[in-house]
Design a protein around this motif. Sequence first.
Motif, PDB file in Angstrom:
ATOM      1  N   LEU A 133       0.599  -1.172  -0.118  1.00  0.00           N
ATOM      2  CA  LEU A 133      -0.086  -0.197  -0.012  1.00  0.00           C
ATOM      3  C   LEU A 133       0.832   1.127   0.025  1.00  0.00           C
ATOM      4  O   LEU A 133       2.103   1.245   0.541  1.00  0.00           O
ATOM      5  N   ALA A 134       0.245   2.272  -0.424  1.00  0.00           N
ATOM      6  CA  ALA A 134       0.982   3.655  -0.344  1.00  0.00           C
ATOM      7  C   ALA A 134      -0.274   4.531   0.147  1.00  0.00           C
ATOM      8  O   ALA A 134      -0.894   5.154  -0.365  1.00  0.00           O
ATOM      9  N   PRO A 135       0.147   4.638   1.352  1.00  0.00           N
ATOM     10  CA  PRO A 135      -0.610   5.775   2.143  1.00  0.00           C
ATOM     11  C   PRO A 135      -0.567   7.005   1.540  1.00  0.00           C
ATOM     12  O   PRO A 135       0.604   7.385   1.382  1.00  0.00           O
ATOM     13  N   PRO A 136      -1.682   7.988   1.950  1.00  0.00           N
ATOM     14  CA  PRO A 136      -1.316   9.303   1.540  1.00  0.00           C
ATOM     15  C   PRO A 136      -0.477  10.079   2.567  1.00  0.00           C
ATOM     16  O   PRO A 136      -0.036   9.562   3.582  1.00  0.00           O
ATOM     17  N   PRO A 137       0.155  11.049   1.973  1.00  0.00           N
ATOM     18  CA  PRO A 137       1.232  11.863   2.911  1.00  0.00           C
ATOM     19  C   PRO A 137       0.672  12.180   4.230  1.00  0.00           C
ATOM     20  O   PRO A 137       1.621  12.158   5.041  1.00  0.00           O
ATOM     21  N   PRO A 162       7.093   7.285  13.609  1.00  0.00           N
ATOM     22  CA  PRO A 162       6.940   7.606  12.007  1.00  0.00           C
ATOM     23  C   PRO A 162       7.167   6.483  11.309  1.00  0.00           C
ATOM     24  O   PRO A 162       7.996   5.557  11.588  1.00  0.00           O
ATOM     25  N   ILE A 163       6.367   6.681  10.230  1.00  0.00           N
ATOM     26  CA  ILE A 163       6.384   5.230   9.150  1.00  0.00           C
ATOM     27  C   ILE A 163       7.178   5.845   7.901  1.00  0.00           C
ATOM     28  O   ILE A 163       7.249   5.093   7.221  1.00  0.00           O
ATOM     29  N   ALA A 164       7.717   6.972   7.871  1.00  0.00           N
ATOM     30  CA  ALA A 164       8.251   7.567   6.648  1.00  0.00           C
ATOM     31  C   ALA A 164       9.500   6.645   6.499  1.00  0.00           C
ATOM     32  O   ALA A 164      10.367   6.294   7.354  1.00  0.00           O
ATOM     33  N   GLY A 165       9.588   6.134   5.304  1.00  0.00           N
ATOM     34  CA  GLY A 165      10.838   5.263   4.815  1.00  0.00           C
ATOM     35  C   GLY A 165      10.592   3.722   5.233  1.00  0.00           C
ATOM     36  O   GLY A 165      11.854   3.181   4.849  1.00  0.00           O
ATOM     37  N   ALA A 166       9.639   3.399   5.835  1.00  0.00           N
ATOM     38  CA  ALA A 166       9.470   2.109   6.153  1.00  0.00           C
ATOM     39  C   ALA A 166       9.302   0.992   5.006  1.00  0.00           C
ATOM     40  O   ALA A 166       8.600   1.627   4.045  1.00  0.00           O
ATOM     41  N   ARG A 167       9.973   0.160   5.120  1.00  0.00           N
ATOM     42  CA  ARG A 167       9.650  -0.809   4.031  1.00  0.00           C
ATOM     43  C   ARG A 167       8.561  -1.854   4.423  1.00  0.00           C
ATOM     44  O   ARG A 167       7.930  -2.477   3.532  1.00  0.00           O
ATOM     45  N   GLU A 168       8.638  -2.367   5.736  1.00  0.00           N
ATOM     46  CA  GLU A 168       7.662  -3.444   6.010  1.00  0.00           C
ATOM     47  C   GLU A 168       7.093  -2.817   7.491  1.00  0.00           C
ATOM     48  O   GLU A 168       7.740  -2.461   8.469  1.00  0.00           O
TER      49      GLU A 168
END
Length: 83
Positions: free
Chosen positions: A20-24, A67-73
């Motif tokens: 998934l690609a959550p919104p910003p 924060p979830i920015a940059g998370a792969r999994e």
Amino acid sequence: MKLVYFAWVRERIGRSEEELAPPPEVATVADLVGWLRGRGEEYAYAFEDAGVVRVAIDRAHAKSDAPIAGAREIAFFPPMTGG
């Protein structure tokens, strides 16, 4: 990012993983859980008591304000018990 679901979280959502690609504006684990709840009844059911569900970001335990920015999994799982 890849989301992985374990145990009853997986059973309630009906899948073990998804990309998934959550919104910003989804910046933290809590934001992500809130966004997922809005994706349908199965997600709302899985995260009805978000305080019980545990989270790991790239295999490291994380809290809801992480924060979830940059998370792969990001993995979601219920509390584990010994035995």
